[in-house]
Design a protein around this motif. Structure first.
Motif, mmCIF file in Angstrom:
data_model
loop_
_atom_site.group_PDB
_atom_site.id
_atom_site.type_symbol
_atom_site.label_atom_id
_atom_site.label_comp_id
_atom_site.label_asym_id
_atom_site.label_seq_id
_atom_site.Cartn_x
_atom_site.Cartn_y
_atom_site.Cartn_z
ATOM 1 N N GLU A 71 9.553 -2.888 8.919
ATOM 2 C CA GLU A 71 8.761 -4.083 9.258
ATOM 3 C C GLU A 71 7.699 -4.345 8.199
ATOM 4 O O GLU A 71 7.474 -5.491 7.790
ATOM 5 C CB GLU A 71 8.110 -3.875 10.630
ATOM 6 N N TYR A 72 7.041 -3.271 7.756
ATOM 7 C CA TYR A 72 5.992 -3.400 6.748
ATOM 8 C C TYR A 72 6.555 -3.913 5.422
ATOM 9 O O TYR A 72 6.010 -4.838 4.811
ATOM 10 C CB TYR A 72 5.323 -2.038 6.543
ATOM 11 N N LEU A 73 7.664 -3.346 4.988
ATOM 12 C CA LEU A 73 8.264 -3.758 3.718
ATOM 13 C C LEU A 73 8.849 -5.160 3.796
ATOM 14 O O LEU A 73 8.808 -5.914 2.811
ATOM 15 C CB LEU A 73 9.349 -2.760 3.304
ATOM 16 N N ASN B 277 0.839 -1.194 0.000
ATOM 17 C CA ASN B 277 0.000 0.000 0.000
ATOM 18 C C ASN B 277 0.878 1.250 0.000
ATOM 19 O O ASN B 277 1.573 1.518 0.980
ATOM 20 C CB ASN B 277 -0.915 -0.017 1.235
ATOM 21 N N MET B 278 0.846 1.991 -1.102
ATOM 22 C CA MET B 278 1.676 3.181 -1.229
ATOM 23 C C MET B 278 1.407 4.179 -0.103
ATOM 24 O O MET B 278 2.337 4.786 0.437
ATOM 25 C CB MET B 278 1.408 3.849 -2.583
ATOM 26 N N TYR B 279 0.155 4.365 0.256
ATOM 27 C CA TYR B 279 -0.197 5.373 1.251
ATOM 28 C C TYR B 279 0.268 4.979 2.651
ATOM 29 O O TYR B 279 0.660 5.834 3.447
ATOM 30 C CB TYR B 279 -1.699 5.634 1.214
ATOM 31 N N GLU B 280 0.234 3.687 2.947
ATOM 32 C CA GLU B 280 0.753 3.243 4.235
ATOM 33 C C GLU B 280 2.269 3.443 4.287
ATOM 34 O O GLU B 280 2.817 3.917 5.296
ATOM 35 C CB GLU B 280 0.407 1.771 4.472
ATOM 36 N N MET B 281 2.939 3.108 3.181
ATOM 37 C CA MET B 281 4.384 3.304 3.105
ATOM 38 C C MET B 281 4.756 4.776 3.283
ATOM 39 O O MET B 281 5.626 5.129 4.082
ATOM 40 C CB MET B 281 4.904 2.785 1.763
ATOM 41 N N LEU B 282 4.047 5.657 2.576
ATOM 42 C CA LEU B 282 4.335 7.087 2.669
ATOM 43 C C LEU B 282 3.996 7.645 4.049
ATOM 44 O O LEU B 282 4.669 8.558 4.536
ATOM 45 C CB LEU B 282 3.551 7.846 1.595
ATOM 46 N N ALA C 255 5.915 10.265 8.923
ATOM 47 C CA ALA C 255 5.954 10.254 10.391
ATOM 48 C C ALA C 255 7.331 9.868 10.923
ATOM 49 O O ALA C 255 7.539 9.832 12.134
ATOM 50 C CB ALA C 255 4.902 9.278 10.927
ATOM 51 N N GLN C 256 8.257 9.583 10.010
ATOM 52 C CA GLN C 256 9.607 9.149 10.363
ATOM 53 C C GLN C 256 9.594 7.900 11.248
ATOM 54 O O GLN C 256 10.451 7.725 12.113
ATOM 55 C CB GLN C 256 10.387 10.285 11.040
ATOM 56 N N GLN C 257 8.624 7.037 10.996
ATOM 57 C CA GLN C 257 8.509 5.768 11.721
ATOM 58 C C GLN C 257 9.225 4.686 10.902
ATOM 59 O O GLN C 257 8.623 3.796 10.333
ATOM 60 C CB GLN C 257 7.033 5.425 11.940
ATOM 61 N N TYR C 258 10.537 4.789 10.893
ATOM 62 C CA TYR C 258 11.322 3.941 10.002
ATOM 63 C C TYR C 258 11.346 2.476 10.447
ATOM 64 O O TYR C 258 11.477 1.587 9.609
ATOM 65 C CB TYR C 258 12.726 4.504 9.858
#
Length: 231
Positions: free
Chosen positions: A62-64, A44-49, A54-57
């Motif tokens: 984890e998501y990727l 999901n592009m929007y979740e990634m962005l 939010a700088q929640q790297y």
């Protein structure tokens, strides 16, 4: 031949372009004219962005990684991220993945080094233009990297998010970005420009700029296809 995994959807237009260009380049290179074996995993592009903004790297990585692990389960031999932006956590992904990952920035740096470029500009999303990690291989090796000013960055980011992500190329937007590039030539004395967004080349597919263009997607794809044939 090696089976490729593409982590895509960031956004859809660039993922389609990756598949089209990889398939064409592979077919030209394969002695029997075959198309490549590959699997595409969409995130999901929007979740990634959202994680990027939010700088929640940690959450981004984890998501990727879940997408990369899904590609591993599909039996791919190596994987790529079909976007510049998620490369902000590339080092973490590379460390935790069980298969090789090919970075998008490195082949562009190598091409620029071979061309003898000493001053360039990075154009991309607002996020990539502001993150030092994308310029790191260039700066560490003596290549100056200019970025547009804050107002210009906001304009480019808007064009990418609201137009190019959906395959829309508007002439007024292109003229505005042309103007930014010309200012960087005049004031920063850049010798080349890096298209550090996988959608930006859509705007310049049939156009030439007054200085060389180094398209990260183009050099990434060349590296991917070469790796697929590597023994």
């Amino acid at each position: 031949m090696k089976k490729l995994g593409i982590l895509g959807g960031m956004g859809p237009e660039s993922t389609l372009l990756y598949y089209k260009e990889i398939a064409a380049a592979y077919k030209r290179k394969d002695k029997n004219g075959n198309f490549p074996a590959l699997t595409i995993e969409i995130v999901n592009m929007y979740e990634m962005l959202g994680y990027c903004k939010a700088q929640q790297y940690d959450k981004l990585a984890e998501y990727l990684l879940q997408g990369i692990y899904n590609l591993e389960k599909a039996g791919v031999d190596f994987a790529v991220l079909a976007s510049n932006t998620p490369h902000v956590v590339f080092d973490v992904l590379e460390e935790k993945a069980h298969i090789p990952l090919l970075n998008i920035v490195e082949p562009t740096y190598q091409a620029m080094k071979e061309a003898g470029i000493k001053k360039t500009a990075w154009l991309g999303t607002g996020f990539t233009m502001e993150q030092a990690c994308f310029k790191k291989p260039f700066v560490q090796n003596g290549i100056y990297v200019a970025v547009p000013n804050e107002t210009e960055r906001a304009l480019i980011d808007k064009v990418i998010a609201e137009e190019l992500e959906f395959g829309i190329v508007n002439e007024p937007s292109k003229k505005a970005i042309d103007g930014i590039i010309q200012r960087l030539i005049d004031e920063e004395e850049i010798e080349a420009v890096i298209m550090g967004c996988t959608e930006l080349p859509l705007m310049y597919s049939n156009e030439k700029l007054p200085i060389p263009v180094f398209d990260t997607l183009k050099y990434h794809i060349k590296g991917i296809v070469d790796y697929m044939f590597k023994e």
